[in-house]
Design a protein around this motif. Sequence first.
Motif, PDB file in Angstrom:
ATOM      1  N   ALA A  55       0.859  -1.192   0.000  1.00 12.66           N
ATOM      2  CA  ALA A  55       0.000   0.000   0.000  1.00 12.66           C
ATOM      3  C   ALA A  55       0.890   1.236   0.000  1.00 12.66           C
ATOM      4  O   ALA A  55       1.220   1.761   1.067  1.00 12.66           O
ATOM      5  N   PRO A  56       1.304   1.698  -1.172  1.00 14.30           N
ATOM      6  CA  PRO A  56       2.246   2.828  -1.249  1.00 14.30           C
ATOM      7  C   PRO A  56       1.762   4.093  -0.551  1.00 14.30           C
ATOM      8  O   PRO A  56       2.588   4.906  -0.129  1.00 14.30           O
ATOM      9  N   GLY A  57       0.468   4.266  -0.410  1.00 14.23           N
ATOM     10  CA  GLY A  57      -0.050   5.471   0.222  1.00 14.23           C
ATOM     11  C   GLY A  57      -0.325   5.334   1.708  1.00 14.23           C
ATOM     12  O   GLY A  57      -0.875   6.261   2.316  1.00 14.23           O
ATOM     13  N   PHE A  58       0.074   4.211   2.307  1.00 15.89           N
ATOM     14  CA  PHE A  58      -0.194   3.983   3.720  1.00 15.89           C
ATOM     15  C   PHE A  58       0.850   4.722   4.557  1.00 15.89           C
ATOM     16  O   PHE A  58       2.012   4.314   4.644  1.00 15.89           O
ATOM     17  N   ALA A  59       0.436   5.833   5.173  1.00 13.50           N
ATOM     18  CA  ALA A  59       1.367   6.730   5.856  1.00 13.50           C
ATOM     19  C   ALA A  59       2.186   6.056   6.951  1.00 13.50           C
ATOM     20  O   ALA A  59       3.401   6.296   7.051  1.00 13.50           O
ATOM     21  N   ALA A  92       4.288  10.468   3.394  1.00 10.90           N
ATOM     22  CA  ALA A  92       3.390  10.284   4.538  1.00 10.90           C
ATOM     23  C   ALA A  92       2.623  11.567   4.830  1.00 10.90           C
ATOM     24  O   ALA A  92       1.409  11.540   5.062  1.00 10.90           O
ATOM     25  N   ARG A  93       3.310  12.697   4.791  1.00  2.00           N
ATOM     26  CA  ARG A  93       2.633  13.984   5.054  1.00  2.00           C
ATOM     27  C   ARG A  93       1.624  14.289   3.961  1.00  2.00           C
ATOM     28  O   ARG A  93       0.515  14.781   4.245  1.00  2.00           O
ATOM     29  N   ASP A  94       1.973  14.018   2.726  1.00  2.00           N
ATOM     30  CA  ASP A  94       1.068  14.297   1.616  1.00  2.00           C
ATOM     31  C   ASP A  94      -0.228  13.493   1.730  1.00  2.00           C
ATOM     32  O   ASP A  94      -1.285  13.952   1.271  1.00  2.00           O
ATOM     33  N   SER A  95      -0.137  12.321   2.328  1.00  2.31           N
ATOM     34  CA  SER A  95      -1.327  11.489   2.480  1.00  2.31           C
ATOM     35  C   SER A  95      -2.206  11.953   3.632  1.00  2.31           C
ATOM     36  O   SER A  95      -3.327  11.468   3.798  1.00  2.31           O
ATOM     37  N   GLY A  96      -1.674  12.867   4.446  1.00  4.26           N
ATOM     38  CA  GLY A  96      -2.435  13.385   5.583  1.00  4.26           C
ATOM     39  C   GLY A  96      -2.408  12.502   6.799  1.00  4.26           C
ATOM     40  O   GLY A  96      -3.131  12.757   7.767  1.00  4.26           O
ATOM     41  N   GLY A  97      -1.566  11.480   6.793  1.00  4.93           N
ATOM     42  CA  GLY A  97      -1.563  10.547   7.926  1.00  4.93           C
ATOM     43  C   GLY A  97      -0.228  10.401   8.615  1.00  4.93           C
ATOM     44  O   GLY A  97       0.024   9.385   9.269  1.00  4.93           O
TER      45      GLY A  97
END
Length: 247
Positions: free
Chosen positions: A163-167, A193-198
């Motif tokens: 899951a590449p977007g998992f912060a 991680a910051r870009d994903s908001g998590g």
Amino acid sequence: MKRTGPILAALLAAGCAAGPEMPDDQRAADSHAGAGLHLIAQAQPEAARSRLERALQIDGEHPQALSGMGLVAESQGDLEMAHEYHRRAAQAAPDSGPILNNRGRSLCRAGQVDEALEVFGDAAGAGGYDSAEVPLTNAARCALDAGREDAAARRADAAVEAAPGFAPARVVRGELRYRQGALEAAAEDLERARDSGGAGARGLYWSARVAAEQGRPEEAAAFAEMLAERFPGSGWNERLHADEVGP
């Protein structure tokens, strides 16, 4: 419990999957367990306890109710009791990814790192579980905290691949890369991680540390200020202040 959403969603689905062919008692136990897990997701562990206990009065080995009681015990700081509930839940549902993930977390807290990593691996490979990044990230964190950087790197890479977007996976890999001196790679993971908001408080802490190590004091100060504003009661603020990073 980190990132409760996917864990509780899976537990809820299992706990509320009663069909018309199921006995009335089993449907009732599932309903109480599902309601309890929903209350945990709403940060109401005390209200959840009564529903989970009612489920266990009907079915003393209801896996979702046992796992939920483990989460309630965690919220109250009773880690010994949580450990026992998670053990029983995993025994009752040895093929459940979310329940095995909770068991792995409990084992890691108890210092049983080898067993925890094995259980996290079983959780990640559980059939029908579509959130393998959660136990893989927890395994990476467990290994990293135990000083096992090679094992942590393998799990963190696998979590990011899943899951590449998992912060949280990006944050743990960013911390690992910082420790290894790979600052550019660490900064990239933390930015994702910051870009994903998590990224959370931990992600902002390591963002500040990486920026300071790269010789970017203004950027480090900005992350420190962001950490203080968004998470004023977090211990990561005190840790960053002790590290003399930021304003």
